[in-house]
Scaffold this motif. Structure first.
Motif, PDB file in Angstrom:
ATOM      1  N   SER A 108     -20.517 -23.485  12.665  1.00 18.80           N
ATOM      2  CA  SER A 108     -20.722 -23.657  11.229  1.00 18.80           C
ATOM      3  C   SER A 108     -22.202 -23.707  10.874  1.00 18.80           C
ATOM      4  O   SER A 108     -22.585 -23.452   9.721  1.00 18.80           O
ATOM      5  CB  SER A 108     -20.037 -24.930  10.739  1.00 18.80           C
ATOM      6  OG  SER A 108     -20.579 -26.069  11.412  1.00 18.80           O
ATOM      7  N   SER A 109     -23.037 -24.020  11.864  1.00 20.50           N
ATOM      8  CA  SER A 109     -24.471 -24.083  11.599  1.00 20.50           C
ATOM      9  C   SER A 109     -25.239 -23.889  12.902  1.00 20.50           C
ATOM     10  O   SER A 109     -24.721 -24.115  14.002  1.00 20.50           O
ATOM     11  CB  SER A 109     -24.855 -25.428  10.967  1.00 20.50           C
ATOM     12  OG  SER A 109     -24.605 -26.491  11.871  1.00 20.50           O
ATOM     13  N   ALA A 160     -29.054 -25.202  13.958  1.00 20.60           N
ATOM     14  CA  ALA A 160     -30.098 -26.065  13.402  1.00 20.60           C
ATOM     15  C   ALA A 160     -29.713 -26.357  11.948  1.00 20.60           C
ATOM     16  O   ALA A 160     -28.594 -26.785  11.686  1.00 20.60           O
ATOM     17  CB  ALA A 160     -31.472 -25.418  13.550  1.00 20.60           C
ATOM     18  N   ASP A 161     -30.600 -26.083  10.968  1.00 16.55           N
ATOM     19  CA  ASP A 161     -30.230 -26.314   9.576  1.00 16.55           C
ATOM     20  C   ASP A 161     -29.937 -25.007   8.833  1.00 16.55           C
ATOM     21  O   ASP A 161     -30.042 -24.944   7.607  1.00 16.55           O
ATOM     22  CB  ASP A 161     -31.304 -27.128   8.844  1.00 16.55           C
ATOM     23  CG  ASP A 161     -32.697 -26.539   8.974  1.00 16.55           C
ATOM     24  OD1 ASP A 161     -32.881 -25.579   9.747  1.00 16.55           O
ATOM     25  OD2 ASP A 161     -33.613 -27.044   8.292  1.00 16.55           O
ATOM     26  N   TYR A 162     -29.542 -23.964   9.575  1.00 18.18           N
ATOM     27  CA  TYR A 162     -29.076 -22.715   8.977  1.00 18.18           C
ATOM     28  C   TYR A 162     -27.550 -22.767   8.856  1.00 18.18           C
ATOM     29  O   TYR A 162     -26.854 -23.082   9.825  1.00 18.18           O
ATOM     30  CB  TYR A 162     -29.453 -21.516   9.854  1.00 18.18           C
ATOM     31  CG  TYR A 162     -30.926 -21.230   9.930  1.00 18.18           C
ATOM     32  CD1 TYR A 162     -31.495 -20.210   9.175  1.00 18.18           C
ATOM     33  CD2 TYR A 162     -31.760 -21.975  10.771  1.00 18.18           C
ATOM     34  CE1 TYR A 162     -32.852 -19.937   9.255  1.00 18.18           C
ATOM     35  CE2 TYR A 162     -33.116 -21.708  10.855  1.00 18.18           C
ATOM     36  CZ  TYR A 162     -33.655 -20.691  10.094  1.00 18.18           C
ATOM     37  OH  TYR A 162     -35.008 -20.426  10.170  1.00 18.18           O
ATOM     38  N   GLU A 163     -27.026 -22.444   7.685  1.00 22.52           N
ATOM     39  CA  GLU A 163     -25.582 -22.431   7.457  1.00 22.52           C
ATOM     40  C   GLU A 163     -25.020 -21.065   7.840  1.00 22.52           C
ATOM     41  O   GLU A 163     -25.422 -20.043   7.279  1.00 22.52           O
ATOM     42  CB  GLU A 163     -25.275 -22.725   5.996  1.00 22.52           C
ATOM     43  CG  GLU A 163     -23.786 -22.720   5.672  1.00 22.52           C
ATOM     44  CD  GLU A 163     -23.511 -22.861   4.192  1.00 22.52           C
ATOM     45  OE1 GLU A 163     -22.350 -22.674   3.789  1.00 22.52           O
ATOM     46  OE2 GLU A 163     -24.475 -23.149   3.429  1.00 22.52           O
ATOM     47  N   CYS A 172     -26.698 -15.898   8.238  1.00 25.78           N
ATOM     48  CA  CYS A 172     -26.808 -17.300   7.805  1.00 25.78           C
ATOM     49  C   CYS A 172     -27.524 -17.419   6.468  1.00 25.78           C
ATOM     50  O   CYS A 172     -28.212 -16.494   6.021  1.00 25.78           O
ATOM     51  CB  CYS A 172     -27.604 -18.108   8.842  1.00 25.78           C
ATOM     52  SG  CYS A 172     -26.830 -18.222  10.471  1.00 25.78           S
ATOM     53  N   ARG A 173     -27.342 -18.606   5.847  1.00 26.50           N
ATOM     54  CA  ARG A 173     -28.158 -18.991   4.705  1.00 26.50           C
ATOM     55  C   ARG A 173     -29.328 -19.802   5.235  1.00 26.50           C
ATOM     56  O   ARG A 173     -29.147 -20.753   6.001  1.00 26.50           O
ATOM     57  CB  ARG A 173     -27.347 -19.810   3.703  1.00 26.50           C
ATOM     58  CG  ARG A 173     -26.217 -19.026   3.041  1.00 26.50           C
ATOM     59  CD  ARG A 173     -25.528 -19.852   1.958  1.00 26.50           C
ATOM     60  NE  ARG A 173     -24.435 -19.101   1.327  1.00 26.50           N
ATOM     61  CZ  ARG A 173     -23.174 -19.127   1.761  1.00 26.50           C
ATOM     62  NH1 ARG A 173     -22.849 -19.891   2.800  1.00 26.50           N
ATOM     63  NH2 ARG A 173     -22.249 -18.408   1.156  1.00 26.50           N
ATOM     64  N   PRO A 202     -32.395 -22.459   5.323  1.00 27.09           N
ATOM     65  CA  PRO A 202     -32.633 -23.769   4.711  1.00 27.09           C
ATOM     66  C   PRO A 202     -33.677 -23.668   3.599  1.00 27.09           C
ATOM     67  O   PRO A 202     -34.552 -22.793   3.625  1.00 27.09           O
ATOM     68  CB  PRO A 202     -33.137 -24.619   5.881  1.00 27.09           C
ATOM     69  CG  PRO A 202     -33.658 -23.629   6.874  1.00 27.09           C
ATOM     70  CD  PRO A 202     -32.820 -22.405   6.733  1.00 27.09           C
ATOM     71  N   ARG A 219     -36.252 -25.299   2.991  1.00 27.59           N
ATOM     72  CA  ARG A 219     -37.656 -25.491   3.377  1.00 27.59           C
ATOM     73  C   ARG A 219     -38.384 -24.171   3.623  1.00 27.59           C
ATOM     74  O   ARG A 219     -39.614 -24.119   3.593  1.00 27.59           O
ATOM     75  CB  ARG A 219     -37.739 -26.362   4.633  1.00 27.59           C
ATOM     76  CG  ARG A 219     -37.023 -25.781   5.829  1.00 27.59           C
ATOM     77  CD  ARG A 219     -37.023 -26.715   7.041  1.00 27.59           C
ATOM     78  NE  ARG A 219     -36.177 -26.190   8.097  1.00 27.59           N
ATOM     79  CZ  ARG A 219     -36.540 -25.219   8.921  1.00 27.59           C
ATOM     80  NH1 ARG A 219     -37.757 -24.685   8.807  1.00 27.59           N
ATOM     81  NH2 ARG A 219     -35.722 -24.792   9.861  1.00 27.59           N
ATOM     82  N   ASP A 256     -32.101 -25.066  20.268  1.00 22.16           N
ATOM     83  CA  ASP A 256     -30.692 -25.030  19.861  1.00 22.16           C
ATOM     84  C   ASP A 256     -29.850 -25.692  20.953  1.00 22.16           C
ATOM     85  O   ASP A 256     -29.199 -25.019  21.741  1.00 22.16           O
ATOM     86  CB  ASP A 256     -30.256 -23.582  19.636  1.00 22.16           C
ATOM     87  CG  ASP A 256     -28.807 -23.469  19.176  1.00 22.16           C
ATOM     88  OD1 ASP A 256     -28.279 -24.451  18.620  1.00 22.16           O
ATOM     89  OD2 ASP A 256     -28.212 -22.394  19.384  1.00 22.16           O
ATOM     90  N   SER A 287     -34.805 -16.844  14.040  1.00 24.02           N
ATOM     91  CA  SER A 287     -34.299 -16.361  12.751  1.00 24.02           C
ATOM     92  C   SER A 287     -35.204 -15.243  12.258  1.00 24.02           C
ATOM     93  O   SER A 287     -36.421 -15.261  12.480  1.00 24.02           O
ATOM     94  CB  SER A 287     -34.248 -17.497  11.727  1.00 24.02           C
ATOM     95  OG  SER A 287     -35.541 -18.016  11.472  1.00 24.02           O
TER      96      SER A 287
END
Length: 267
Positions: free
Chosen positions: A3-4, A6-9, A26-27, A29, A31, A77, A86
């Motif tokens: 589902s993710s 790090a903080d990437y959805e 991914c979406r 983050p 920041r 990760d 990314s």
């Protein structure tokens, strides 16, 4: 599916070669201030290799240039393979495996390879050789075709990686003999990539049907055969890129790009 990362959805898992790293759309983050979708690639890297690996990714990213795929960041990760990278998404796939919307025009192969040559030159100018240029390393992003980075998931000691004949034929035979990637070997690969993009045919007759060992031997010990149906000027440029003597090849990748961009290919 994760589902993710790090903080990437994670939005979806992307298709890729069965022996390659997993890739996800991914979406990003907030920041990063990057509104478009991004691609996140799992990279097998352990704690002992993480620092030098992330430094190397930073060097690749610092090469810059509009014709290189944008690398956003590399990070740890622990829930995956040890690390991730990314980068900007490539909704059109690659020049070797395009994923075009219905009715969309395919990319101009000459323009796409010219852009890859400019990207390769940017890497060369900061002391990096790509080492694996092929149609599958030219990505079709929303802004333009761009050259992807050198292989990010290469294990220590790997000299050459080519899972399919289309990639193998783009490897300078000198690399198969133990030479290190260089400006010159990347120019050889650009010529082979252009031939493949224009014709879809093997530079070495029979290569597509060969078993792995035979295919490597064919590339090492026979000369490539340029398709006579290619425009004469482009055919001459491809022949110069594929010269066995590196000193007879174009001086640098920018020269290849300029000749392709103007279609003014000298004898």
């Amino acid at each position: 599916m994760r589902s993710s990362i790090a903080d990437y959805e994670v939005v979806e898992m992307l298709a890729g070669p069965p022996d390659g790293p997993r890739r996800f759309l991914c979406r990003a983050p907030g920041r990063l201030a990057w509104s478009d979708p991004v691609e996140v690639i799992e990279v097998p890297v352990d704690d002992s290799r993480f620092a030098p690996w992330s430094d190397w990714v930073a060097r690749v990213a610092a090469a810059g240039g509009e014709d290189l795929r944008v690398l956003l960041e590399a990070g740890p990760d622990p829930d995956g393979w040890g690390g991730f990278v990314s980068c900007e998404a490539a909704p059109g796939g690659s020049l070797g495996h395009p994923e075009l919307d219905a009715g969309a025009a395919p990319p101009d192969p000459v323009d796409a390879v010219a852009g890859a040559a400019r990207g390769a030159h940017a890497l060369h100018e900061v002391g990096l050789a790509h080492g694996s240029i092929s149609p599958s390393s030219i990505f079709l992003t929303a802004r333009r075709p761009v050259l992807g980075p050198p292989r990010l998931d290469a294990p220590d000691g790997l000299a050459i990686g080519a899972a399919v004949w289309e990639d193998l034929q783009c490897v300078d035979p000198d690399l198969l003999r133990g030479e290190a990637p260089s400006r010159s070997s990347d120019i050889w690969s650009l010529g082979a990539t252009l031939h493949m993009a224009l014709t879809g045919r093997a530079l070495y007759p029979g290569l597509a049907e060969d078993q792995a060992v035979t295919a490597v031997q064919r590339v090492m010990f026979t000369r490539p055969e340029i398709d006579p149906s290619i425009d004469e000027g482009l055919r001459r440029l491809i022949a110069r890129c594929l010269e066995p003597d590196p000193s007879l090849r174009p001086e640098n990748a920018d020269e290849v790009a300029r000749e392709l961009a103007t279609r003014q290919v000298r004898p």
